[in-house]
Scaffold this motif. Sequence first.
Motif, PDB file in Angstrom:
ATOM      1  N   GLU A 216     -62.075  -3.451 -14.118  1.00 16.72           N
ATOM      2  CA  GLU A 216     -63.312  -2.812 -13.603  1.00 16.72           C
ATOM      3  C   GLU A 216     -64.024  -2.075 -14.810  1.00 16.72           C
ATOM      4  O   GLU A 216     -65.126  -2.406 -15.106  1.00 16.72           O
ATOM      5  N   ALA A 217     -63.012  -1.458 -15.910  1.00 17.11           N
ATOM      6  CA  ALA A 217     -63.620  -0.840 -16.630  1.00 17.11           C
ATOM      7  C   ALA A 217     -64.138  -1.667 -17.750  1.00 17.11           C
ATOM      8  O   ALA A 217     -65.354  -1.534 -18.387  1.00 17.11           O
ATOM      9  N   PRO A 222     -67.950  -2.101 -23.471  1.00 17.31           N
ATOM     10  CA  PRO A 222     -67.631  -3.166 -24.617  1.00 17.31           C
ATOM     11  C   PRO A 222     -65.954  -3.034 -24.821  1.00 17.31           C
ATOM     12  O   PRO A 222     -65.357  -2.133 -24.933  1.00 17.31           O
ATOM     13  N   PRO A 223     -65.431  -4.221 -25.221  1.00 19.01           N
ATOM     14  CA  PRO A 223     -63.967  -4.178 -25.338  1.00 19.01           C
ATOM     15  C   PRO A 223     -63.489  -3.318 -26.650  1.00 19.01           C
ATOM     16  O   PRO A 223     -62.374  -2.546 -26.619  1.00 19.01           O
ATOM     17  N   LEU A 229     -60.681   3.843 -26.379  1.00 24.01           N
ATOM     18  CA  LEU A 229     -59.861   4.877 -25.285  1.00 24.01           C
ATOM     19  C   LEU A 229     -58.448   4.603 -25.157  1.00 24.01           C
ATOM     20  O   LEU A 229     -57.648   5.605 -24.821  1.00 24.01           O
ATOM     21  N   MET A 230     -58.156   3.260 -25.370  1.00 27.86           N
ATOM     22  CA  MET A 230     -56.523   3.097 -24.961  1.00 27.86           C
ATOM     23  C   MET A 230     -55.874   3.790 -25.929  1.00 27.86           C
ATOM     24  O   MET A 230     -54.490   3.706 -25.944  1.00 27.86           O
ATOM     25  N   THR A 268     -59.520   0.294 -34.691  1.00 30.51           N
ATOM     26  CA  THR A 268     -60.508  -0.252 -33.253  1.00 30.51           C
ATOM     27  C   THR A 268     -61.881   0.014 -33.795  1.00 30.51           C
ATOM     28  O   THR A 268     -62.747  -0.821 -33.561  1.00 30.51           O
ATOM     29  N   ARG A 269     -62.190   1.052 -34.042  1.00 33.43           N
ATOM     30  CA  ARG A 269     -63.601   1.341 -34.405  1.00 33.43           C
ATOM     31  C   ARG A 269     -64.109   0.791 -35.460  1.00 33.43           C
ATOM     32  O   ARG A 269     -65.256   0.357 -35.400  1.00 33.43           O
ATOM     33  N   THR A 270     -63.619   0.437 -36.236  1.00 36.23           N
ATOM     34  CA  THR A 270     -63.972  -0.211 -37.745  1.00 36.23           C
ATOM     35  C   THR A 270     -63.779  -1.700 -37.864  1.00 36.23           C
ATOM     36  O   THR A 270     -64.047  -2.349 -38.555  1.00 36.23           O
TER      37      THR A 270
END
Length: 278
Positions: A216-217, A222-223, A229-230, A268-270
């Motif tokens: 659902e999330a 976006p992935p 968040l994970m 993940t962010r970059t």
Amino acid sequence: MPPPALVLASIVSVQVGAALAEQLFGLTGAVGAVTLRLVFAAAVLLVVWRPSLRITRQELPVILGFGLVLAVMNLCFYQALTRIPLGVTVTIEFVGPLAVSVIGARRWLHGLWALLAAIGVFALTEASGGHIDLIGVLFALAAATCWGIYIPLSAALGARTSGGRGLALAMAVGGLITLPLGVATAGPAMFSPAALAAGFGVALLSSALPYSIELEALRRIPPRVFGILMSLEPAVAALVGLVVLGQGLRPTQWVAIACVVIASAGATRTQRDGDQRV
């Protein structure tokens, strides 16, 4: 419910399930707990998805491989939990997906994130004053390796099967692999009402419920945001270990966990959309 709250609920559910599994160890041992989790999770997923048993030649190796990795990963993870705290186990295990992200990205900045994560894991073990169980660390690293293999297999499973059919069948394979091991090690205790009830609870909290929440999330964010968040999972695991199991950590260990969380979120962010992914 906002998507970030959904992801956090999923993380908490998984870690509370792991904490409940530790309580189950006294009844069935780690192998018995894994068996109950996978068998009950498979039963729930099979009922929900009702997959056809007609498996093509292209699907068969992926389903079998995914089920095998799922079984080995959980066996190693639970064996680690019997020896080292929950927060330490999850932090070390998190190195697996982080390594996949770094290798797939091939950017110099990701090398820095990998170095930060390595420093965090090293500090995490050293901060225990030499009292951390080496066998537990090795089991956690084995679980991390399986998690790294699990990611490309998960992508292949999603590409070759539809909906949750592949996951349900792979979970059933994992349950069948662990079932004789669980019966051999736990014996009749695995079928006691208390063990069955706890095992069903672990399956719901650690598998069925978080998979549904994460699905659902992912429909609403976006992935990449989901991955950031994970990255909170090691910190949540440490908190659950403290509150539920009374597993206190030293200040230096909390700092080490923070290093791994920051490294994972940063990697993940970059991540660029054009980067190679596994």
